[in-house]
Design a protein around this motif. Structure first.
Motif, PDB file in Angstrom:
ATOM      1  N   GLN A 120       0.830  -1.195   0.000  1.00 42.16           N
ATOM      2  CA  GLN A 120       0.000   0.000   0.000  1.00 42.16           C
ATOM      3  C   GLN A 120       0.870   1.253   0.000  1.00 42.16           C
ATOM      4  O   GLN A 120       1.958   1.260   0.562  1.00 42.16           O
ATOM      5  N   LEU A 121       0.363   2.303  -0.645  1.00 39.61           N
ATOM      6  CA  LEU A 121       1.104   3.565  -0.687  1.00 39.61           C
ATOM      7  C   LEU A 121       0.122   4.734  -0.614  1.00 39.61           C
ATOM      8  O   LEU A 121      -0.784   4.848  -1.440  1.00 39.61           O
ATOM      9  N   ILE A 122       0.317   5.576   0.396  1.00 38.94           N
ATOM     10  CA  ILE A 122      -0.527   6.758   0.564  1.00 38.94           C
ATOM     11  C   ILE A 122       0.249   7.989   0.101  1.00 38.94           C
ATOM     12  O   ILE A 122       1.390   8.203   0.510  1.00 38.94           O
ATOM     13  N   HIS A 123      -0.374   8.772  -0.761  1.00 36.51           N
ATOM     14  CA  HIS A 123       0.248   9.997  -1.256  1.00 36.51           C
ATOM     15  C   HIS A 123      -0.335  11.200  -0.529  1.00 36.51           C
ATOM     16  O   HIS A 123      -1.550  11.275  -0.300  1.00 36.51           O
ATOM     17  N   VAL A 124       0.547  12.141  -0.175  1.00 40.16           N
ATOM     18  CA  VAL A 124       0.131  13.405   0.414  1.00 40.16           C
ATOM     19  C   VAL A 124       0.608  14.530  -0.495  1.00 40.16           C
ATOM     20  O   VAL A 124       1.803  14.612  -0.798  1.00 40.16           O
ATOM     21  N   VAL A 125      -0.323  15.364  -0.952  1.00 37.91           N
ATOM     22  CA  VAL A 125       0.046  16.522  -1.771  1.00 37.91           C
ATOM     23  C   VAL A 125      -0.419  17.770  -1.043  1.00 37.91           C
ATOM     24  O   VAL A 125      -1.622  18.029  -0.921  1.00 37.91           O
ATOM     25  N   CYS A 182      -4.247   5.717  -1.671  1.00 33.95           N
ATOM     26  CA  CYS A 182      -5.153   6.847  -1.873  1.00 33.95           C
ATOM     27  C   CYS A 182      -4.332   8.121  -1.894  1.00 33.95           C
ATOM     28  O   CYS A 182      -3.125   8.106  -1.626  1.00 33.95           O
ATOM     29  N   LEU A 183      -4.991   9.216  -2.210  1.00 31.00           N
ATOM     30  CA  LEU A 183      -4.342  10.512  -2.311  1.00 31.00           C
ATOM     31  C   LEU A 183      -4.980  11.485  -1.335  1.00 31.00           C
ATOM     32  O   LEU A 183      -6.187  11.736  -1.402  1.00 31.00           O
ATOM     33  N   LEU A 184      -4.164  11.996  -0.409  1.00 33.44           N
ATOM     34  CA  LEU A 184      -4.613  13.053   0.497  1.00 33.44           C
ATOM     35  C   LEU A 184      -4.211  14.371  -0.144  1.00 33.44           C
ATOM     36  O   LEU A 184      -3.014  14.657  -0.295  1.00 33.44           O
ATOM     37  N   LEU A 185      -5.189  15.172  -0.505  1.00 36.60           N
ATOM     38  CA  LEU A 185      -4.942  16.298  -1.399  1.00 36.60           C
ATOM     39  C   LEU A 185      -5.451  17.617  -0.831  1.00 36.60           C
ATOM     40  O   LEU A 185      -6.627  17.738  -0.456  1.00 36.60           O
ATOM     41  N   ASP A 186      -4.552  18.603  -0.793  1.00 39.73           N
ATOM     42  CA  ASP A 186      -4.937  19.952  -0.395  1.00 39.73           C
ATOM     43  C   ASP A 186      -5.673  20.629  -1.554  1.00 39.73           C
ATOM     44  O   ASP A 186      -5.485  20.264  -2.720  1.00 39.73           O
ATOM     45  N   ILE A 187      -6.514  21.605  -1.240  1.00 37.85           N
ATOM     46  CA  ILE A 187      -7.265  22.312  -2.280  1.00 37.85           C
ATOM     47  C   ILE A 187      -6.444  23.454  -2.866  1.00 37.85           C
ATOM     48  O   ILE A 187      -6.209  23.522  -4.071  1.00 37.85           O
ATOM     49  N   MET A 211      -3.192  25.414  -3.579  1.00 34.71           N
ATOM     50  CA  MET A 211      -1.743  25.277  -3.664  1.00 34.71           C
ATOM     51  C   MET A 211      -1.244  26.110  -4.829  1.00 34.71           C
ATOM     52  O   MET A 211      -1.998  26.367  -5.783  1.00 34.71           O
ATOM     53  N   PRO A 212       0.003  26.528  -4.800  1.00 33.30           N
ATOM     54  CA  PRO A 212       0.585  27.201  -5.965  1.00 33.30           C
ATOM     55  C   PRO A 212       0.564  26.256  -7.166  1.00 33.30           C
ATOM     56  O   PRO A 212       0.697  25.045  -7.023  1.00 33.30           O
ATOM     57  N   GLY A 213       0.410  26.801  -8.349  1.00 35.19           N
ATOM     58  CA  GLY A 213       0.336  25.956  -9.535  1.00 35.19           C
ATOM     59  C   GLY A 213      -1.035  25.304  -9.624  1.00 35.19           C
ATOM     60  O   GLY A 213      -2.061  25.942  -9.361  1.00 35.19           O
ATOM     61  N   LEU A 214      -1.058  24.039  -9.971  1.00 39.10           N
ATOM     62  CA  LEU A 214      -2.326  23.319 -10.056  1.00 39.10           C
ATOM     63  C   LEU A 214      -2.974  23.220  -8.685  1.00 39.10           C
ATOM     64  O   LEU A 214      -2.334  22.830  -7.713  1.00 39.10           O
ATOM     65  N   SER A 215      -4.250  23.561  -8.599  1.00 37.66           N
ATOM     66  CA  SER A 215      -4.985  23.385  -7.347  1.00 37.66           C
ATOM     67  C   SER A 215      -5.352  21.919  -7.173  1.00 37.66           C
ATOM     68  O   SER A 215      -5.207  21.106  -8.107  1.00 37.66           O
ATOM     69  N   GLY A 216      -5.848  21.588  -5.993  1.00 34.19           N
ATOM     70  CA  GLY A 216      -6.281  20.220  -5.756  1.00 34.19           C
ATOM     71  C   GLY A 216      -7.388  19.788  -6.704  1.00 34.19           C
ATOM     72  O   GLY A 216      -7.387  18.671  -7.226  1.00 34.19           O
ATOM     73  N   LEU A 217      -8.345  20.680  -6.958  1.00 34.61           N
ATOM     74  CA  LEU A 217      -9.439  20.360  -7.866  1.00 34.61           C
ATOM     75  C   LEU A 217      -8.937  20.206  -9.298  1.00 34.61           C
ATOM     76  O   LEU A 217      -9.453  19.369 -10.059  1.00 34.61           O
ATOM     77  N   ASP A 218      -7.936  21.004  -9.674  1.00 30.27           N
ATOM     78  CA  ASP A 218      -7.354  20.863 -11.012  1.00 30.27           C
ATOM     79  C   ASP A 218      -6.650  19.517 -11.160  1.00 30.27           C
ATOM     80  O   ASP A 218      -6.742  18.859 -12.197  1.00 30.27           O
ATOM     81  N   LEU A 219      -5.941  19.104 -10.108  1.00 24.77           N
ATOM     82  CA  LEU A 219      -5.264  17.802 -10.144  1.00 24.77           C
ATOM     83  C   LEU A 219      -6.285  16.681 -10.245  1.00 24.77           C
ATOM     84  O   LEU A 219      -6.074  15.699 -10.963  1.00 24.77           O
ATOM     85  N   GLN A 220      -7.391  16.823  -9.555  1.00 21.03           N
ATOM     86  CA  GLN A 220      -8.452  15.816  -9.638  1.00 21.03           C
ATOM     87  C   GLN A 220      -8.934  15.673 -11.084  1.00 21.03           C
ATOM     88  O   GLN A 220      -9.177  14.559 -11.558  1.00 21.03           O
ATOM     89  N   LYS A 221      -9.054  16.788 -11.795  1.00 16.94           N
ATOM     90  CA  LYS A 221      -9.465  16.749 -13.204  1.00 16.94           C
ATOM     91  C   LYS A 221      -8.447  15.998 -14.057  1.00 16.94           C
ATOM     92  O   LYS A 221      -8.797  15.220 -14.934  1.00 16.94           O
ATOM     93  N   VAL A 222      -7.162  16.257 -13.786  1.00 15.41           N
ATOM     94  CA  VAL A 222      -6.104  15.572 -14.526  1.00 15.41           C
ATOM     95  C   VAL A 222      -6.199  14.064 -14.320  1.00 15.41           C
ATOM     96  O   VAL A 222      -6.097  13.276 -15.267  1.00 15.41           O
ATOM     97  N   PHE A 272      -9.875  14.888  -0.036  1.00 20.35           N
ATOM     98  CA  PHE A 272      -9.460  16.280   0.073  1.00 20.35           C
ATOM     99  C   PHE A 272      -9.323  16.669   1.538  1.00 20.35           C
ATOM    100  O   PHE A 272     -10.170  16.319   2.369  1.00 20.35           O
ATOM    101  N   LEU A 273      -8.264  17.402   1.831  1.00 21.56           N
ATOM    102  CA  LEU A 273      -8.047  17.965   3.162  1.00 21.56           C
ATOM    103  C   LEU A 273      -7.817  19.467   2.975  1.00 21.56           C
ATOM    104  O   LEU A 273      -6.865  19.863   2.293  1.00 21.56           O
ATOM    105  N   THR A 274      -8.687  20.278   3.542  1.00 25.43           N
ATOM    106  CA  THR A 274      -8.546  21.708   3.320  1.00 25.43           C
ATOM    107  C   THR A 274      -8.976  22.529   4.527  1.00 25.43           C
ATOM    108  O   THR A 274      -9.880  22.131   5.267  1.00 25.43           O
ATOM    109  N   GLY A 275      -8.329  23.650   4.692  1.00 22.52           N
ATOM    110  CA  GLY A 275      -8.728  24.588   5.731  1.00 22.52           C
ATOM    111  C   GLY A 275      -9.541  25.729   5.151  1.00 22.52           C
ATOM    112  O   GLY A 275      -9.904  26.664   5.853  1.00 22.52           O
TER     113      GLY A 275
END
Length: 205
Positions: free
Chosen positions: A8-13, A54-59, A61-72, A84-87
């Motif tokens: 198993q591998l968990i990604h954090v972005v 799974c991917l733990l993803l911030d919304i 961020m500089p460059g591609l946002s979390g939602l943009d990465l989800q689209k990719v 998604f993890l967001t403040g």
């Protein structure tokens, strides 16, 4: 090794170094491997969704946002679950994320046990999806091993046609149909018309 047998591998972005370290420490505390990425681009540079995880993803961020990465990931037909993890979340943002297939949408700070539970559930779901993908690939290989004539016979057998009807439809002898039918059942590794029909529908749709 099949995809489902891989570790198993968990990604954090997340662009916040403290958050990346905290999440990786938490995930590592339950024996899961964690890989941190400072941006969406950094994550995509080594992207591979063949390991259960799974991917733990911030919304935001500089460059591609979390939602943009989800689209990719959607465009790549990735099965990797996204949490998604967001403040800075709001209802419209959460709705957009879920509509695009997010596994969950959690606000920072998140309860550690809640997060770990969702991660484990996401990994289990990804493992199931990878098993389905492996099975589809294996069935596709079996179908690709059929000759054109065997495929024609298989399609008609799966639709419920009898040997005599298939022979008339294809303009060949019934004995030839029986030979092709035997080869089809052997190559597809099934022993009943029902099993063949189930596989055919599963792969051809």
């Amino acid at each position: 090794m099949s995809s489902t047998d891989a570790p198993q591998l968990i990604h954090v972005v997340d662009d916040d170094e403290g958050m990346r370290k905290s999440l990786c420490w938490l995930i590592g505390s339950v024996g899961l491997e964690c890989r941190a990425h400072v941006s969406a681009d950094a994550f995509m540079a080594g992207f591979n969704d063949k390991r259960p995880g799974c991917l733990l993803l911030d919304i935001r961020m500089p460059g591609l946002s979390g939602l943009d990465l989800q689209k990719v990931l959607q465009r790549l037909d990735s099965s990797l679950p996204v949490i998604f993890l967001t403040g800075h979340g709001d209802v419209p943002m959460a709705a957009r994320a879920f509509k695009a297939g997010a596994f969950d949408f959690l606000e920072k700070p998140c309860n550690d046990q809640v997060l770990l539970d969702r991660v484990q559930e996401a990994v289990a779901e990804h493992r199931r999806l990878l098993a389905e993908r492996d099975q589809q690939a294996e069935l596709r290989q079996r179908i690709n091993a059929l000759t054109d004539r065997e495929r024609q016979v298989a399609e008609r057998v799966s639709s419920g046609m009898r040997n005599k009807e298939i022979a008339a439809d294809l303009g060949i002898s019934q004995k030839t149909v029986e030979l092709h039918r035997h080869n089809v059942m052997d190559k597809m590794q099934v022993d009943s018309v029902a099993a063949l029909a189930q596989i055919w529908a599963q792969v051809e749709t």
